[in-house]
Structure formats: C-alpha cells, structure tokens
Design an enzyme around this catalytic site. Structure first.
Site, mmCIF file in Angstrom:
data_model
loop_
_atom_site.group_PDB
_atom_site.id
_atom_site.type_symbol
_atom_site.label_atom_id
_atom_site.label_comp_id
_atom_site.label_asym_id
_atom_site.label_seq_id
_atom_site.Cartn_x
_atom_site.Cartn_y
_atom_site.Cartn_z
ATOM 1 N N PHE A 34 2.453 6.980 4.461
ATOM 2 C CA PHE A 34 1.250 6.631 5.225
ATOM 3 C C PHE A 34 0.477 5.565 4.454
ATOM 4 O O PHE A 34 0.367 5.650 3.234
ATOM 5 C CB PHE A 34 0.317 7.841 5.394
ATOM 6 C CG PHE A 34 0.991 9.100 5.848
ATOM 7 C CD1 PHE A 34 1.614 9.160 7.082
ATOM 8 C CD2 PHE A 34 0.992 10.233 5.042
ATOM 9 C CE1 PHE A 34 2.229 10.331 7.503
ATOM 10 C CE2 PHE A 34 1.598 11.403 5.450
ATOM 11 C CZ PHE A 34 2.218 11.453 6.683
ATOM 12 N N GLY B 217 0.806 -1.213 0.000
ATOM 13 C CA GLY B 217 0.000 0.000 0.000
ATOM 14 C C GLY B 217 0.838 1.261 0.000
ATOM 15 O O GLY B 217 2.041 1.250 -0.281
ATOM 16 N N CYS B 218 0.202 2.360 0.361
ATOM 17 C CA CYS B 218 0.777 3.690 0.141
ATOM 18 C C CYS B 218 1.982 4.036 1.015
ATOM 19 O O CYS B 218 2.721 4.958 0.687
ATOM 20 C CB CYS B 218 -0.307 4.748 0.328
ATOM 21 S SG CYS B 218 -1.578 4.703 -0.955
ATOM 22 N N PHE B 219 2.179 3.327 2.126
ATOM 23 C CA PHE B 219 3.336 3.660 2.972
ATOM 24 C C PHE B 219 4.637 3.084 2.433
ATOM 25 O O PHE B 219 5.727 3.424 2.897
ATOM 26 C CB PHE B 219 3.121 3.169 4.414
ATOM 27 C CG PHE B 219 3.025 1.672 4.566
ATOM 28 C CD1 PHE B 219 4.168 0.882 4.596
ATOM 29 C CD2 PHE B 219 1.787 1.047 4.690
ATOM 30 C CE1 PHE B 219 4.084 -0.496 4.741
ATOM 31 C CE2 PHE B 219 1.687 -0.327 4.837
ATOM 32 C CZ PHE B 219 2.842 -1.101 4.861
#
Length: 389
Positions: free
Chosen positions: A373, A163-165
């Site tokens: 994040f 994911g985005c982190f």
C-alpha cells in the site's frame, strides 16, 4: 528459417517465477521506541514543546513498534543541525548521506541473498533496485552493480520515489522479467534510509510526526527466477499472479514531495479506512480464478503502514488474529521500512514456518497474498504459492 513465434517461445521460461533466496540488512544503530520521544525532542532542540511531546509519546505508544534501526546517529545529527529543524534547507546534506549509504546497505542484503541462493553472482542477469531515499545519476542500481562486482552487461532497472507499495511492485516486475527471459535470475533490492525524511516536530503539521514515529531503516534483497535447477536452487515461494490498482476517491491521501527541506510526507485522508473499504475487491479479483473466497484459508503478507491499517483490514475481512502475525512481528521489530517491509515479512514467515515444523513456507498453507500500500493510493496484489519446508 525460424518464425518470430518460435523465437519468442524459446525466449520464455516454462514455469512460474519463484523466490529463490531472501537476504536482509540493518544499520547498527538500534532505537528503543519507548525512549525515542525523549531523544527525538532533545536532538531537535524541541523540548520546550511539551504538549507536542506528549502527543508524540502517545503516537509512539500506540505504534505497536518495539524498536527501529536508523542510520542517523546523534553524532551525525549534531554535525548536520539543519536536518533536525522542521523546514530548514537540508537536501544537500541528506543526499550526501543516502547516495552513499543506500547502495551500501543494499549490498549487505544482496550478499546474504546471493549466499543463500548458492549460485555464482555471474549468473545474475537483471538487477531491480528500489528506494524512496534520495535520487542520483547513475543510480543506486549502478552503485550496487559496482559494489557487488556484477557483470557490466547485467540489465538494470532503477525505481526511485515510489513509496511504501513498491515492495509489491519490484516483485511484480521481477516476475515478468523471470518468466519472459529463459534462464533469467533477477536480483531485487529494496533499501531505505530515513535520512531524507527525518526532521523536527511541528505543531501545525502533525501528519509529519506520524512518519517520525513509524519509519525505520533497512534493506532486503531477493533472487527471483523461473525453472529452478534441481538439487541446486531451492524455491521458497512461487509467484502466481500480480496486479496493481488505484483506489477510488483516494487522490491526495498520501503525498510525498522532494524539496530543499528533504522529502516531506503528508497524510491527508483516512488511509486505513480507504484501504480496508477497498481491499476485498482486490482479493476477489486475484483469488476468484483459483476458487478461493475464504480469506482465513490463505497466508498473509501485508505492508504494515501502521497498526490502524492492520486493525481495520483485520476487522473488515474478519481475519483471525494469527493471519497478520508475521506482519505485526516485523512492524514491532523494525517499524515501517517502506518498500522493504513485505520482503522482510516473507523472510520472517518462511523462517517461522520452518522453525515451528509447519508443512509449507506459508505457515502450513498453500496459497497466500502479498499486499503493498502506498501513495496514490496504490495497491499491489501478489498471489503466492508456498512450497514444502
């Protein structure tokens, strides 16, 4: 006879890991955010959902995104109508696309990074590949190794479904690899294609539409290593420290699930509020050893999950508007590219700093922070030190 400690000392680098080069790549299909709602509702056969379309238009208007790039063209979507439905079985079709295209886009970015680095690709010792777009065995790391013609003995690490982190994660891992393996040169690649998440609208799951308004496709690559060779390798940033933490009371705030219908995302809580409420704790832990407590005295690379996150972080920490300039610029030009975002912002910052005649790669400042994040909620915190331009 040598001791284990002597062997370990000989294996370790002397200096900190540095980012030596950055390369980026984009699909050719550019989408204008202002016209995207009309296109999206037409291609998904949802034009009868007029109220929902107006909501989606407002989402796009508030996104602070000017344009995005997407591998999925109208032609591809017409050939794969199940991808356009909200919850139609479509994983096979999505996988057929991303298993091929994710490594290809990653290769483009990697070639640019290798060219800037200026060393032969045979000197790459490690590959770290990250994507949230599809899963396969052998993985995208293997495919990239073949596409680039890297040595078969290159040490590979594949990160799927983070994911985005994860832009922060790959930097943290590459830092450890570079500093603990003398002479290591780590090729880091983040490649993301929204073919796994694209789907039609639903009036019962508005959180799915948030993703449709924000996400874009791109790949970014870096070469990371310690002890740069004088006159040959030129560092862009030094990696000083790296940490990961889970935010309290944030379980279920962002969920992603790989199903027959593709990868579904759910935003279940006040993500901007959770991040802004807890971010200063991570800053204090990272910068207290350096004697830094003024968050306007450092440069900022923050994952642009969306404008609300940036606005609330800015407000909570009393940041000057220019602190998130590079982050907002990347969001405007490309949208949310998941793991690749922070690499793009690093590239944007060092180029803008040079163009504006500033003294360092970090907007003329010495110290900086990089934040990732994502699901968990997970926060990656990397302390950076800039170099002279």
């Amino acid at each position: 006879m040598v001791t284990v400690e002597e062997v370990r000392r000989a294996q370790r680098a002397k200096g900190p890991a540095t980012i030596m080069a950055i390369g980026t790549a984009t699909p050719s299909n550019c989408v204008d955010q202002s016209t995207y709602p009309d296109y999206y509702f037409r291609i998904t056969n949802s034009e009868h959902m007029t109220e929902l379309k107006e909501k989606f238009k407002r989402m796009c208007d508030k996104s602070m995104i000017n344009k995005r790039y997407m591998h999925l063209t109208e032609e591809i979507l017409k050939e794969n109508p199940n991808i356009c439905e909200y919850m139609a079985p479509s994983l096979d079709a999505r996988q057929d696309i991303v298993v091929v295209e994710v490594p290809k886009l990653g290769k483009e970015a990697a070639q640019k990074a290798i060219k800037e680095w200026g060393q032969p690709k045979s000197k790459i010792t490690h590959v770290v590949f990250c994507t949230t777009s599809g899963v396969d065995m052998p993985g995208a790391d293997y495919q990239l190794t073949k596409l680039l013609g890297l040595r078969p003995s290159v040490k590979r690490l594949m990160m799927y479904q983070q994911g985005c982190f994860a832009g922060g994660t790959v930097i943290r891992l590459a830092k450890d690899l570079a500093e603990n393996n003398k002479g290591a040169r780590v090729l880091v690649v983040c490649s993301e294609i929204t073919a796994v998440t694209f789907r039609g609208p639903s009036d019962t799951h508005l959180d799915s539409m948030v993703g449709q308004a924000l996400f874009g496709d791109r790949a970014a690559a870096m070469i990371i290593g310690s002890d740069p060779l004088p006159e040959v390798e030129r560092p862009l940033f030094e990696l000083v420290s790296a940490a990961q933490t889970l935010l309290p009371d944030s379980e279920g705030a962002i969920d992603g699930h790989l199903r027959e219908v593709g990868l579904t995302f759910h935003l279940l809580k006040d993500v901007p509020g959770l991040i802004s409420k807890n971010i200063e704790k991570s800053l204090i832990e990272a910068f207290q050893p350096l004697g830094i407590s003024d968050w306007n005295s450092i440069f900022w690379i923050a994952h642009p999950g969306g404008p609300a996150i940036l606005d609330q972080v800015e407000l909570k920490l009393s940041l000057k508007p220019e602190k998130l300039r590079a982050t907002r610029q990347v969001l405007s030009d490309y949208g949310n590219m998941s793991s690749a975002c922070v690499l793009f912002i690093l590239d944007e910052m060092r180029k803008a700093s040079s163009k504006e005649g500033l003294s360092t790669t970090g907007e003329g400042l010495d110290w900086g922070v990089l934040f990732g994040f994502g699901p968990g909620l997970t926060v990656e915190t990397v302390v950076l030190h800039s170099v002279s331009t």
